[in-house]
Design a protein around this motif. Structure first.
Motif, PDB file in Angstrom:
ATOM      1  N   TYR A  91       0.850  -1.190   0.000  1.00  0.00           N
ATOM      2  CA  TYR A  91       0.000   0.000   0.000  1.00  0.00           C
ATOM      3  C   TYR A  91       0.882   1.234   0.000  1.00  0.00           C
ATOM      4  CZ  TYR A  91      -4.400   2.480   1.156  1.00  0.00           C
ATOM      5  OH  TYR A  91      -5.537   3.258   1.131  1.00  0.00           O
ATOM      6  N   ALA A  92       0.856   1.990  -1.094  1.00  0.00           N
ATOM      7  CA  ALA A  92       1.623   3.234  -1.193  1.00  0.00           C
ATOM      8  C   ALA A  92       0.678   4.408  -0.995  1.00  0.00           C
ATOM      9  CB  ALA A  92       2.320   3.332  -2.543  1.00  0.00           C
ATOM     10  N   TYR A  93       0.937   5.175   0.054  1.00  0.00           N
ATOM     11  CA  TYR A  93       0.112   6.344   0.330  1.00  0.00           C
ATOM     12  C   TYR A  93       0.896   7.599  -0.038  1.00  0.00           C
ATOM     13  CZ  TYR A  93      -2.625   9.845   2.791  1.00  0.00           C
ATOM     14  OH  TYR A  93      -3.369  10.952   3.091  1.00  0.00           O
ATOM     15  N   VAL A  94       0.363   8.366  -0.987  1.00  0.00           N
ATOM     16  CA  VAL A  94       1.033   9.599  -1.418  1.00  0.00           C
ATOM     17  C   VAL A  94       0.692  10.688  -0.411  1.00  0.00           C
ATOM     18  CG1 VAL A  94       1.336  11.290  -3.247  1.00  0.00           C
ATOM     19  CG2 VAL A  94       0.926   8.889  -3.825  1.00  0.00           C
ATOM     20  N   SER A  95       1.669  10.990   0.428  1.00  0.00           N
ATOM     21  CA  SER A  95       1.503  11.960   1.493  1.00  0.00           C
ATOM     22  C   SER A  95       2.137  13.286   1.070  1.00  0.00           C
ATOM     23  CB  SER A  95       2.121  11.412   2.778  1.00  0.00           C
ATOM     24  OG  SER A  95       1.883  12.277   3.871  1.00  0.00           O
ATOM     25  N   SER A  96       2.655  14.032   2.024  1.00  0.00           N
ATOM     26  CA  SER A  96       3.165  15.370   1.749  1.00  0.00           C
ATOM     27  C   SER A  96       4.182  15.779   2.800  1.00  0.00           C
ATOM     28  CB  SER A  96       2.004  16.374   1.741  1.00  0.00           C
ATOM     29  OG  SER A  96       2.467  17.700   1.774  1.00  0.00           O
ATOM     30  N   GLY A  97       5.110  16.644   2.412  1.00  0.00           N
ATOM     31  CA  GLY A  97       6.017  17.230   3.389  1.00  0.00           C
ATOM     32  C   GLY A  97       5.293  18.122   4.377  1.00  0.00           C
ATOM     33  N   SER A  98       4.040  18.478   4.086  1.00  0.00           N
ATOM     34  CA  SER A  98       3.253  19.299   5.005  1.00  0.00           C
ATOM     35  C   SER A  98       2.962  18.592   6.324  1.00  0.00           C
ATOM     36  CB  SER A  98       1.937  19.708   4.344  1.00  0.00           C
ATOM     37  OG  SER A  98       2.157  20.524   3.219  1.00  0.00           O
ATOM     38  N   VAL A  99       3.235  17.285   6.409  1.00  0.00           N
ATOM     39  CA  VAL A  99       2.962  16.561   7.651  1.00  0.00           C
ATOM     40  C   VAL A  99       3.924  16.943   8.764  1.00  0.00           C
ATOM     41  CG1 VAL A  99       1.988  14.579   6.432  1.00  0.00           C
ATOM     42  CG2 VAL A  99       4.414  14.563   7.056  1.00  0.00           C
ATOM     43  N   TYR A 100       5.048  17.584   8.459  1.00  0.00           N
ATOM     44  CA  TYR A 100       6.032  17.884   9.498  1.00  0.00           C
ATOM     45  C   TYR A 100       5.549  19.005  10.405  1.00  0.00           C
ATOM     46  CZ  TYR A 100       9.185  14.839   6.964  1.00  0.00           C
ATOM     47  OH  TYR A 100       9.743  13.744   6.352  1.00  0.00           O
ATOM     48  N   ALA A 101       5.781  18.823  11.711  1.00  0.00           N
ATOM     49  CA  ALA A 101       5.355  19.798  12.707  1.00  0.00           C
ATOM     50  C   ALA A 101       6.289  21.005  12.696  1.00  0.00           C
ATOM     51  CB  ALA A 101       5.332  19.156  14.094  1.00  0.00           C
ATOM     52  N   HIS A 102       5.709  22.182  12.753  1.00  0.00           N
ATOM     53  CA  HIS A 102       6.493  23.416  12.762  1.00  0.00           C
ATOM     54  C   HIS A 102       7.058  23.674  14.169  1.00  0.00           C
ATOM     55  CE1 HIS A 102       4.059  25.037   9.083  1.00  0.00           C
ATOM     56  NE2 HIS A 102       4.675  23.911   8.847  1.00  0.00           N
ATOM     57  N   PRO A 103       8.237  24.302  14.241  1.00  0.00           N
ATOM     58  CA  PRO A 103       9.097  24.721  13.130  1.00  0.00           C
ATOM     59  C   PRO A 103       9.891  23.539  12.586  1.00  0.00           C
ATOM     60  CG  PRO A 103      10.126  25.311  15.190  1.00  0.00           C
ATOM     61  CD  PRO A 103       8.786  24.709  15.549  1.00  0.00           C
ATOM     62  N   VAL A 104      10.126  23.566  11.274  1.00  0.00           N
ATOM     63  CA  VAL A 104      10.878  22.500  10.615  1.00  0.00           C
ATOM     64  C   VAL A 104      12.265  23.038  10.258  1.00  0.00           C
ATOM     65  CG1 VAL A 104      10.915  20.822   8.737  1.00  0.00           C
ATOM     66  CG2 VAL A 104       8.729  21.654   9.630  1.00  0.00           C
ATOM     67  N   PRO A 105      13.324  22.454  10.806  1.00  0.00           N
ATOM     68  CA  PRO A 105      14.657  22.960  10.480  1.00  0.00           C
ATOM     69  C   PRO A 105      15.023  22.654   9.035  1.00  0.00           C
ATOM     70  CG  PRO A 105      14.824  20.976  11.822  1.00  0.00           C
ATOM     71  CD  PRO A 105      13.369  21.350  11.777  1.00  0.00           C
ATOM     72  N   PRO A 106      15.722  23.555   8.363  1.00  0.00           N
ATOM     73  CA  PRO A 106      16.169  23.279   6.987  1.00  0.00           C
ATOM     74  C   PRO A 106      17.002  22.007   6.937  1.00  0.00           C
ATOM     75  CG  PRO A 106      16.494  25.589   7.519  1.00  0.00           C
ATOM     76  CD  PRO A 106      16.122  24.900   8.806  1.00  0.00           C
ATOM     77  N   GLY A 107      16.793  21.219   5.903  1.00  0.00           N
ATOM     78  CA  GLY A 107      17.535  19.978   5.749  1.00  0.00           C
ATOM     79  C   GLY A 107      16.971  18.810   6.531  1.00  0.00           C
ATOM     80  N   ALA A 108      15.815  18.991   7.179  1.00  0.00           N
ATOM     81  CA  ALA A 108      15.231  17.926   7.993  1.00  0.00           C
ATOM     82  C   ALA A 108      14.877  16.718   7.142  1.00  0.00           C
ATOM     83  CB  ALA A 108      13.992  18.434   8.721  1.00  0.00           C
ATOM     84  N   GLY A 109      15.160  15.546   7.667  1.00  0.00           N
ATOM     85  CA  GLY A 109      14.829  14.300   6.994  1.00  0.00           C
ATOM     86  C   GLY A 109      13.563  13.689   7.548  1.00  0.00           C
ATOM     87  N   GLU A 110      13.373  12.425   7.249  1.00  0.00           N
ATOM     88  CA  GLU A 110      12.133  11.741   7.621  1.00  0.00           C
ATOM     89  C   GLU A 110      11.987  11.542   9.122  1.00  0.00           C
ATOM     90  OE1 GLU A 110      13.206  10.875   3.432  1.00  0.00           O
ATOM     91  OE2 GLU A 110      14.312  10.844   5.341  1.00  0.00           O
ATOM     92  N   GLU A 111      13.062  11.759   9.865  1.00  0.00           N
ATOM     93  CA  GLU A 111      13.007  11.600  11.316  1.00  0.00           C
ATOM     94  C   GLU A 111      12.356  12.787  12.017  1.00  0.00           C
ATOM     95  OE1 GLU A 111      16.243  14.270  10.441  1.00  0.00           O
ATOM     96  OE2 GLU A 111      15.671  12.332   9.565  1.00  0.00           O
TER      97      GLU A 111
END
Length: 351
Positions: A91-111
């Motif tokens: 099951y592939a779910y097309v999500s978004s980088g918008s899921v990251y909680a603010h503030p998001v540091p530049p260069g942040a990865g999936e962690e």
């Protein structure tokens, strides 16, 4: 691979279907049948996943892969995943980088931390819907769930209209308000590269979250807009303007001047996401010139930006012509910034 696409007529879903057809895969799409046409050879099942018993058309089918592009209530993802748990391999779910909680540091990865959202939540805002959809997919499919955290998506078929707005504005010619700096790095993903990577990884059984977007600086605002001038054959003159007077005048990055997010802005992280994991998993991004030229050819063929399938109409992106004219009149720089010509469009892909 036997593929089921939940949706399949919108921007991303349509690109996934087209890529699977190109691979000669058996493809089924499931949707309400209200938007778009189904390519020849693709089997269409009709149903409304938000209605009681709305998934009945899926009963009895079996698929190797499911791709779900849903951006509404997370509970609709959960219901579909549960219905397909024993009849789909991945099951592939097309999500978004918008899921990251603010503030998001530049260069942040999936962690990086994700916004809190329940897998059974009703319709909410976009970040919560996507985060809840991720949780729903993982709750049912576990490590058989691939979470495709796409970034800015451009290319033929775009139904928000960011790159199309620039192309249509530049095609009108004259002085064009171009937000600087010229060498501002831009990070995005061509929808066709997103579709190809998603099918590759799902077919390989890959699970977990991935930031699926080009490396930061895959192109620049200067290259993108100069390529648009060349692609349209316009006599447009790019009037490069520093960010500070634009922001002081109330210009909203991303919305008023699409794609543009200046350094130091709170949403700059949208153009500076960590992508090492996706590239290690085979992501390849075509040159910006190919995306721009192909989008212009598509736009000339269809005439206007299509409405997003299954969602309410959005407010148009881009500056009103009168407001742009006023901003241009207020900014009369003593010297113009020289912009190098765009690279020659090509068909080869480059990382």
């Amino acid at each position: 691979m036997r593929l089921l696409v939940l949706g399949g007529t919108g921007f991303v879903g349509g690109a996934v279907v087209a890529e699977a057809v190109r691979r000669n895969w058996p493809v089924t799409v499931f949707n309400r049948g209200l938007h778009g046409a189904t390519p020849e050879g693709v089997h269409r099942l009709r149903g409304d996943r938000t209605a009681p018993d709305g998934l009945a058309a899926l009963a009895g089918g079996e698929w190797d892969l499911v791709v779900d592009t849903w951006d509404g209530a997370p509970r609709a993802v959960r219901a579909a995943a549960r219905a397909l748990r024993d009849r789909a391999g991945h099951y592939a779910y097309v999500s978004s980088g918008s899921v990251y909680a603010h503030p998001v540091p530049p260069g942040a990865g999936e962690e990086a931390p994700v916004v809190v959202a329940a897998p059974d939540a009703p319709d909410g805002d976009y970040p919560s819907n996507k985060a809840g959809g991720e949780r729903a997919a993982v709750a049912v499919f576990g490590d058989r769930a691939l979470l495709v955290r796409a970034g800015l998506i451009l290319g033929p078929g775009e139904d928000i209209g960011r790159l199309p707005w620039w192309l249509l504005r530049i095609a009108r010619g004259g002085d064009v308000l171009a937000p600087g700096p010229v060498d501002l790095p831009v990070q995005y993903i061509d929808v066709r590269d997103l579709a190809a990577w998603t099918l590759d990884r799902a077919a390989a059984g890959t699970g977990g979250p991935f930031n699926v977007i080009s490396r930061p600086g895959h192109t620049t605002m200067g290259e993108l807009l100069a390529t648009a001038v060349a692609a349209t054959g316009s006599d447009a003159r790019l009037r490069w303007t520093d960010p500070e007077p634009l922001l002081a005048a109330g210009v909203v990055p991303w919305n008023d001047l699409p794609i543009w997010v200046p350094v130091g802005h709170e949403f700059r992280w949208l153009q500076e996401r960590g992508v090492d994991k996706a590239y290690a998993a085979g992501l390849i991004c075509r040159p910006a010139a190919e995306t721009v030229v192909d989008t212009w050819h598509w736009l000339r063929r269809v005439g206007s930006v299509p409405q997003r399938a299954g969602r309410p109409a959005r407010a148009p992106v881009g500056l009103d012509p009168a407001r742009e004219a006023a901003l241009l009149a207020a900014d009369r720089p003593a010297a113009r910034i020289s912009v190098p010509g765009p690279p020659r469009p090509g068909s080869a892909r480059a990382g």
